[in-house]
Design a protein around this motif. Structure first.
Motif, PDB file in Angstrom:
ATOM      1  N   LEU A   1       0.843  -1.193   0.000  1.00  0.00           N
ATOM      2  CA  LEU A   1       0.000   0.000   0.000  1.00  0.00           C
ATOM      3  C   LEU A   1       0.877   1.240   0.000  1.00  0.00           C
ATOM      4  O   LEU A   1       1.942   1.273   0.617  1.00  0.00           O
ATOM      5  CB  LEU A   1      -0.911   0.018   1.229  1.00  0.00           C
ATOM      6  CG  LEU A   1      -2.094  -0.959   1.237  1.00  0.00           C
ATOM      7  CD1 LEU A   1      -2.799  -0.916   2.590  1.00  0.00           C
ATOM      8  CD2 LEU A   1      -3.074  -0.639   0.123  1.00  0.00           C
ATOM      9  N   CYS A   2       0.425   2.267  -0.679  1.00  0.00           N
ATOM     10  CA  CYS A   2       1.166   3.527  -0.759  1.00  0.00           C
ATOM     11  C   CYS A   2       0.178   4.681  -0.753  1.00  0.00           C
ATOM     12  O   CYS A   2      -0.810   4.667  -1.488  1.00  0.00           O
ATOM     13  CB  CYS A   2       2.010   3.556  -2.037  1.00  0.00           C
ATOM     14  SG  CYS A   2       2.686   5.185  -2.451  1.00  0.00           S
ATOM     15  N   ILE A   3       0.420   5.677   0.094  1.00  0.00           N
ATOM     16  CA  ILE A   3      -0.388   6.898   0.102  1.00  0.00           C
ATOM     17  C   ILE A   3       0.497   8.037  -0.386  1.00  0.00           C
ATOM     18  O   ILE A   3       1.575   8.270   0.155  1.00  0.00           O
ATOM     19  CB  ILE A   3      -0.927   7.221   1.504  1.00  0.00           C
ATOM     20  CG1 ILE A   3      -1.838   6.096   2.006  1.00  0.00           C
ATOM     21  CG2 ILE A   3      -1.706   8.546   1.489  1.00  0.00           C
ATOM     22  CD1 ILE A   3      -2.363   6.303   3.419  1.00  0.00           C
TER      23      ILE A   3
ATOM     24  N   VAL B   1      -2.650  15.493 -11.670  1.00  0.00           N
ATOM     25  CA  VAL B   1      -3.571  15.441 -12.807  1.00  0.00           C
ATOM     26  C   VAL B   1      -3.313  14.197 -13.666  1.00  0.00           C
ATOM     27  O   VAL B   1      -4.200  13.746 -14.395  1.00  0.00           O
ATOM     28  CB  VAL B   1      -3.462  16.735 -13.645  1.00  0.00           C
ATOM     29  CG1 VAL B   1      -2.136  16.779 -14.406  1.00  0.00           C
ATOM     30  CG2 VAL B   1      -4.648  16.898 -14.583  1.00  0.00           C
ATOM     31  N   TYR B   2      -2.124  13.611 -13.556  1.00  0.00           N
ATOM     32  CA  TYR B   2      -1.824  12.396 -14.306  1.00  0.00           C
ATOM     33  C   TYR B   2      -2.583  11.187 -13.762  1.00  0.00           C
ATOM     34  O   TYR B   2      -2.644  10.143 -14.411  1.00  0.00           O
ATOM     35  CB  TYR B   2      -0.319  12.124 -14.297  1.00  0.00           C
ATOM     36  CG  TYR B   2       0.482  13.221 -14.959  1.00  0.00           C
ATOM     37  CD1 TYR B   2       0.485  13.347 -16.350  1.00  0.00           C
ATOM     38  CD2 TYR B   2       1.202  14.145 -14.215  1.00  0.00           C
ATOM     39  CE1 TYR B   2       1.200  14.356 -16.971  1.00  0.00           C
ATOM     40  CE2 TYR B   2       1.916  15.168 -14.828  1.00  0.00           C
ATOM     41  CZ  TYR B   2       1.909  15.270 -16.209  1.00  0.00           C
ATOM     42  OH  TYR B   2       2.608  16.282 -16.817  1.00  0.00           O
ATOM     43  N   ASP B   3      -3.161  11.327 -12.570  1.00  0.00           N
ATOM     44  CA  ASP B   3      -3.975  10.264 -11.984  1.00  0.00           C
ATOM     45  C   ASP B   3      -5.455  10.436 -12.315  1.00  0.00           C
ATOM     46  O   ASP B   3      -6.294   9.688 -11.816  1.00  0.00           O
ATOM     47  CB  ASP B   3      -3.818  10.247 -10.456  1.00  0.00           C
ATOM     48  CG  ASP B   3      -2.391  10.019 -10.001  1.00  0.00           C
ATOM     49  OD1 ASP B   3      -1.787   9.030 -10.456  1.00  0.00           O
ATOM     50  OD2 ASP B   3      -1.884  10.823  -9.188  1.00  0.00           O
TER      51      ASP B   3
ATOM     52  N   SER C   1      -5.144  13.200  -1.594  1.00  0.00           N
ATOM     53  CA  SER C   1      -4.322  12.015  -1.339  1.00  0.00           C
ATOM     54  C   SER C   1      -4.930  10.795  -2.008  1.00  0.00           C
ATOM     55  O   SER C   1      -6.157  10.634  -2.015  1.00  0.00           O
ATOM     56  CB  SER C   1      -4.203  11.743   0.167  1.00  0.00           C
ATOM     57  OG  SER C   1      -3.308  12.624   0.786  1.00  0.00           O
ATOM     58  N   GLY C   2      -4.069   9.942  -2.533  1.00  0.00           N
ATOM     59  CA  GLY C   2      -4.515   8.704  -3.138  1.00  0.00           C
ATOM     60  C   GLY C   2      -3.921   7.509  -2.417  1.00  0.00           C
ATOM     61  O   GLY C   2      -2.757   7.529  -2.016  1.00  0.00           O
ATOM     62  N   LEU C   3      -4.741   6.482  -2.241  1.00  0.00           N
ATOM     63  CA  LEU C   3      -4.281   5.223  -1.665  1.00  0.00           C
ATOM     64  C   LEU C   3      -4.126   4.227  -2.813  1.00  0.00           C
ATOM     65  O   LEU C   3      -5.105   3.887  -3.489  1.00  0.00           O
ATOM     66  CB  LEU C   3      -5.290   4.710  -0.634  1.00  0.00           C
ATOM     67  CG  LEU C   3      -5.014   3.342  -0.006  1.00  0.00           C
ATOM     68  CD1 LEU C   3      -3.709   3.370   0.792  1.00  0.00           C
ATOM     69  CD2 LEU C   3      -6.175   2.917   0.889  1.00  0.00           C
ATOM     70  N   PHE C   4      -2.905   3.791  -3.030  1.00  0.00           N
ATOM     71  CA  PHE C   4      -2.587   2.921  -4.172  1.00  0.00           C
ATOM     72  C   PHE C   4      -2.091   1.547  -3.702  1.00  0.00           C
ATOM     73  O   PHE C   4      -1.490   1.426  -2.632  1.00  0.00           O
ATOM     74  CB  PHE C   4      -1.483   3.535  -5.033  1.00  0.00           C
ATOM     75  CG  PHE C   4      -1.853   4.806  -5.735  1.00  0.00           C
ATOM     76  CD1 PHE C   4      -2.312   4.782  -7.049  1.00  0.00           C
ATOM     77  CD2 PHE C   4      -1.741   6.040  -5.105  1.00  0.00           C
ATOM     78  CE1 PHE C   4      -2.642   5.957  -7.715  1.00  0.00           C
ATOM     79  CE2 PHE C   4      -2.078   7.216  -5.760  1.00  0.00           C
ATOM     80  CZ  PHE C   4      -2.524   7.170  -7.063  1.00  0.00           C
TER      81      PHE C   4
ATOM     82  N   ILE D   1      -7.085   2.725  -5.123  1.00  0.00           N
ATOM     83  CA  ILE D   1      -8.208   2.055  -4.455  1.00  0.00           C
ATOM     84  C   ILE D   1      -8.912   2.975  -3.459  1.00  0.00           C
ATOM     85  O   ILE D   1      -9.918   2.580  -2.864  1.00  0.00           O
ATOM     86  CB  ILE D   1      -7.756   0.760  -3.753  1.00  0.00           C
ATOM     87  CG1 ILE D   1      -6.770   1.066  -2.610  1.00  0.00           C
ATOM     88  CG2 ILE D   1      -7.151  -0.207  -4.747  1.00  0.00           C
ATOM     89  CD1 ILE D   1      -6.495  -0.141  -1.719  1.00  0.00           C
ATOM     90  N   GLY D   2      -8.405   4.181  -3.273  1.00  0.00           N
ATOM     91  CA  GLY D   2      -9.060   5.125  -2.372  1.00  0.00           C
ATOM     92  C   GLY D   2      -8.503   6.520  -2.568  1.00  0.00           C
ATOM     93  O   GLY D   2      -7.351   6.683  -2.969  1.00  0.00           O
ATOM     94  N   HIS D   3      -9.337   7.531  -2.313  1.00  0.00           N
ATOM     95  CA  HIS D   3      -8.808   8.894  -2.396  1.00  0.00           C
ATOM     96  C   HIS D   3      -9.570   9.867  -1.507  1.00  0.00           C
ATOM     97  O   HIS D   3     -10.711   9.632  -1.112  1.00  0.00           O
ATOM     98  CB  HIS D   3      -8.750   9.404  -3.846  1.00  0.00           C
ATOM     99  CG  HIS D   3     -10.081   9.633  -4.511  1.00  0.00           C
ATOM    100  ND1 HIS D   3     -10.338   9.192  -5.795  1.00  0.00           N
ATOM    101  CD2 HIS D   3     -11.212  10.274  -4.117  1.00  0.00           C
ATOM    102  CE1 HIS D   3     -11.570   9.539  -6.146  1.00  0.00           C
ATOM    103  NE2 HIS D   3     -12.116  10.209  -5.139  1.00  0.00           N
ATOM    104  N   VAL D   4      -8.870  10.943  -1.182  1.00  0.00           N
ATOM    105  CA  VAL D   4      -9.438  12.114  -0.505  1.00  0.00           C
ATOM    106  C   VAL D   4      -9.146  13.304  -1.403  1.00  0.00           C
ATOM    107  O   VAL D   4      -7.991  13.543  -1.757  1.00  0.00           O
ATOM    108  CB  VAL D   4      -8.818  12.348   0.883  1.00  0.00           C
ATOM    109  CG1 VAL D   4      -9.391  13.610   1.522  1.00  0.00           C
ATOM    110  CG2 VAL D   4      -9.032  11.159   1.791  1.00  0.00           C
ATOM    111  N   ILE D   5     -10.187  14.040  -1.779  1.00  0.00           N
ATOM    112  CA  ILE D   5     -10.033  15.200  -2.655  1.00  0.00           C
ATOM    113  C   ILE D   5     -10.436  16.448  -1.875  1.00  0.00           C
ATOM    114  O   ILE D   5     -11.542  16.515  -1.332  1.00  0.00           O
ATOM    115  CB  ILE D   5     -10.927  15.098  -3.909  1.00  0.00           C
ATOM    116  CG1 ILE D   5     -10.686  13.775  -4.637  1.00  0.00           C
ATOM    117  CG2 ILE D   5     -10.694  16.284  -4.832  1.00  0.00           C
ATOM    118  CD1 ILE D   5      -9.382  13.661  -5.334  1.00  0.00           C
TER     119      ILE D   5
END
Length: 262
Positions: free
Chosen positions: A28-30, A35-37, A72-75, A129-133
């Motif tokens: 897992l990586c946060i 914008v590339y995502d 933030s994105g959870l990858f 698999i998850g994000h906070v905008i």
């Protein structure tokens, strides 16, 4: 013979085969979103919200360009399979011992040969698999204009000639962060990844001192979730986004430093 619904009827000598417990995925990586995502962010947003509640691609693009540091994105990361031979091949020659070097060090303790990894990233794929905008906002609570997009110039900056444009969307000088989206992919729910992601987000915003307050709106069923991670319920919101009833919630960022900070 009878059995409870969902349980198999067993005959003598049979045993129930237990399903292995669900676990958090490895690697897992946060990290901050960019914008590339955008494609992955849009797909995740579509999977997590109804049509009326999800952010448009235009809004997501605006937020990821205007203030990527507030999202933030959870990858889940996948890595190339680098075998020992490939690692050794990529290691600088200075880190490899020649036969002469080994002969000269016979009397010294051999701690093993140190081999550097390849001089590049071995990450081959990141799956969101998850994000906070979030954005910074003019108002103290979530409003329709805080969720909007200002009239932009060709340089993608707010057009100062438009009346009221300085109160719409992201306001860099503000000390209030508005969270517009929190979502975990349905395949990874129930693993407490939502609280992991939001807690990490709040910690980073706090440590970076970019704001003093974080606000959001949530439906009644999600209020306990946010209260468990230090948000305060301010009651029914005046914002009727998507013709729904929401609760205003806020979290104060204290900017307290750890005692063991260097």
């Amino acid at each position: 013979m009878s059995a409870k619904i969902g349980q198999p009827i067993l005959t003598s000598g049979q045993r129930v085969q237990q399903q292995p417990p669900r676990q958090r995925p490895q690697h897992l990586c946060i990290r901050p979103l960019t914008v590339y995502d955008l494609d992955q962010v849009e797909a995740l947003e579509a999977s997590g919200f109804d049509d009326a509640e999800r952010a448009s691609r235009e809004k997501l693009k605006y937020r990821l360009i205007a203030c990527p540091e507030l999202s933030s994105g959870l990858f889940v990361r996948e890595f190339e399979d680098i075998g020992a031979e490939a690692v050794e091949k990529n290691a600088p020659s200075a880190n490899k011992k020649t036969k002469k070097d080994k002969d000269d060090s016979d009397d010294e303790e051999d701690d093993g040969e140190f081999i550097l990894p390849p001089p590049r990233s071995t990450v081959k794929k990141e799956t969101l698999i998850g994000h906070v905008i979030g954005t910074k906002m003019y108002d103290q609570k979530i409003t329709e204009r805080s969720m909007g997009i200002p009239k932009l110039t060709d340089d993608y900056l707010p057009d100062s000639s438009v009346p009221g444009n300085d109160k719409i969307g992201h306001i860099e000088a503000s000390r209030v962060i508005g969270i517009h989206s929190v979502v975990i992919h349905q395949n990874y729910r129930g693993l407490k990844l939502g609280s992991l992601l939001v807690k990490d987000y709040l910690q980073k915003m706090n440590q970076q001192c970019v704001a003093d307050r974080v606000v959001l709106i949530a439906k009644s069923k999600l209020v306990p979730f946010y209260k468990n991670i230090e948000f305060v319920d301010d009651g029914i919101s005046d914002c009727k986004f998507a013709d729904s009833e929401w609760h205003d919630l806020h979290c104060v960022l204290t900017h307290e430093e750890d005692e063991d900070d260097m």
